[in-house]
Scaffold this active site. Structure first.
Site: not given
Ligand code: NAD
Length: 294
Positions: A64-65, A95, A170, A245
């Site tokens: 999740l975000p 994260t 992280k 964030k």
């Molecule tokens: P994103 O916003 O693309 O995905 C998050 C998903 O969570 C969305 O599809 C959203 O609809 C869903 N969501 C939110 N609340 C929800 C709930 N209550 N129930 C069900 N689904 C829910 O974000 P992302 O890029 O996939 O990143 C996710 C995490 O990974 C974050 O914490 C980010 O910091 C970390 N991260 C991202 C990357 C990257 O390159 N994108 C790399 C490493 C770590």
């Protein structure tokens, strides 16, 4: 193995896809129906809500975000810890603040459910290729239970320490990532302002002492590399608001220990300005645009 996967965004979607490919049985949930449908097309079962998704699960994975989404899912209105079967294992891969991870782990443990904080590094390309780095906090024996699942999504698995330690590591990593992304953007912009070709300058710095991940694997200048967000108008990838964030988490961690993080603080401010200018949804490498002459 019965796995519930919650959060099928830029990272969760391809991570879930790799678990399906490896033969695991996945029940998935996301607030965005199109993301659920994409996983169903690969063989997952759709759940109508998070509680239904975890009903039969031995392992629950969430991606999740931010902290508030994770706390709200497990402890808030959805109170998922009360609906996961005792003896199951939560792999919380978002994260988030180390304290949030510890809080959820403690509540889960009280109900006989183990939790590891297992944030990842490697970006969307690593998620798609199954080569993520997992940075794990929690007990060593729970990590051994998790390994067969983590192995299908990642290449490097590190045990950082007790609950919350994965998140601390992280956060340190992402503060450094922001700093070298901004530094790389600054150097490329300076060279281009003096008439250099950004591709040639990148080739030079890549094999010189300026070499770094942002330059070599995720070049922020459009047209230098294929298959990176800079070459698709900064779409997809790792959103600038997610980086903002993470820099906020680094600042909180620094305040808690009085550790000086002067470049981390500068990076947080640059991303805050970038976000305020309307670029929060664009990939974090788009920060180069706040330096480029228009
Ligand atoms: P994103 O916003 O693309 O995905 C998050 C998903 O969570 C969305 O599809 C959203 O609809 C869903 N969501 C939110 N609340 C929800 C709930 N209550 N129930 C069900 N689904 C829910 O974000 P992302 O890029 O996939 O990143 C996710 C995490 O990974 C974050 O914490 C980010 O910091 C970390 N991260 C991202 C990357 C990257 O390159 N994108 C790399 C490493 C770590």
């Amino acid at each position: 193995m019965q796995i519930a996967f919650i959060g099928l965004g830029h990272m969760g979607g391809p991570m879930a896809a790799n678990l399906i490919k490896a033969g695991h049985s996945l029940t998935v949930f996301d607030l965005v129906p199109a993301s659920v449908q994409a996983a169903v097309a690969l063989g997952a079962t759709a759940a109508t809500d998070a509680r239904t998704a975890v009903a039969q699960a031995e392992v629950v994975i969430s991606m999740l975000p931010a902290s508030q989404h994770v706390e709200s899912l497990y402890l808030g209105e959805t109170a998922l810890v009360e609906h996961i079967r005792p003896g199951s294992l939560i792999l919380e891969c978002s994260t988030i603040a180390p304290d949030s991870a510890r809080k959820v782990a403690k509540a889960a443990q009280a109900r006989g459910v183990a939790m590891l904080d297992a944030p990842v590094s490697g970006g969307t390309a690593g998620a798609a290729a199954g080569t993520l780095t997992f940075i794990v906090g929690g007990s060593a024996s729970d990590l051994e239970r998790a390994r067969p699942v983590l192995d299908k999504m990642g290449k490097n698995i590190f045990h950082a320490g007790d609950s919350g330690a994965g998140q601390v590591a992280k956060i340190c990593n992402n503060m450094l990532l922001a700093i070298h992304m901004i530094g790389t953007a600054e150097a490329l912009n300076l060279g281009v302002a003096h008439g250099l070709d950004p591709k040639v300058l990148s080739d030079i710095m890549r094999v010189s002492s300026g070499g770094n991940w942002s330059l070599e694997k995720y070049n922020p200048w459009p047209g230098v590399m294929d298959n990176v967000p800079a070459s698709r108008n900064y779409e997809g990838g790792f959103g600038s608001d997610l980086m903002l964030k993470d820099l906020g988490l680094a600042l909180e961690a620094a305040l808690a220990t009085r550790a000086p993080t002067p470049l981390g603080a500068a990076a947080r401010n640059l991303y805050a300005m970038h976000s305020a200018a309307g670029h929060g949804g664009a990939d974090f490498s788009s920060v180069v645009n706040s330096l480029r002459r228009r």
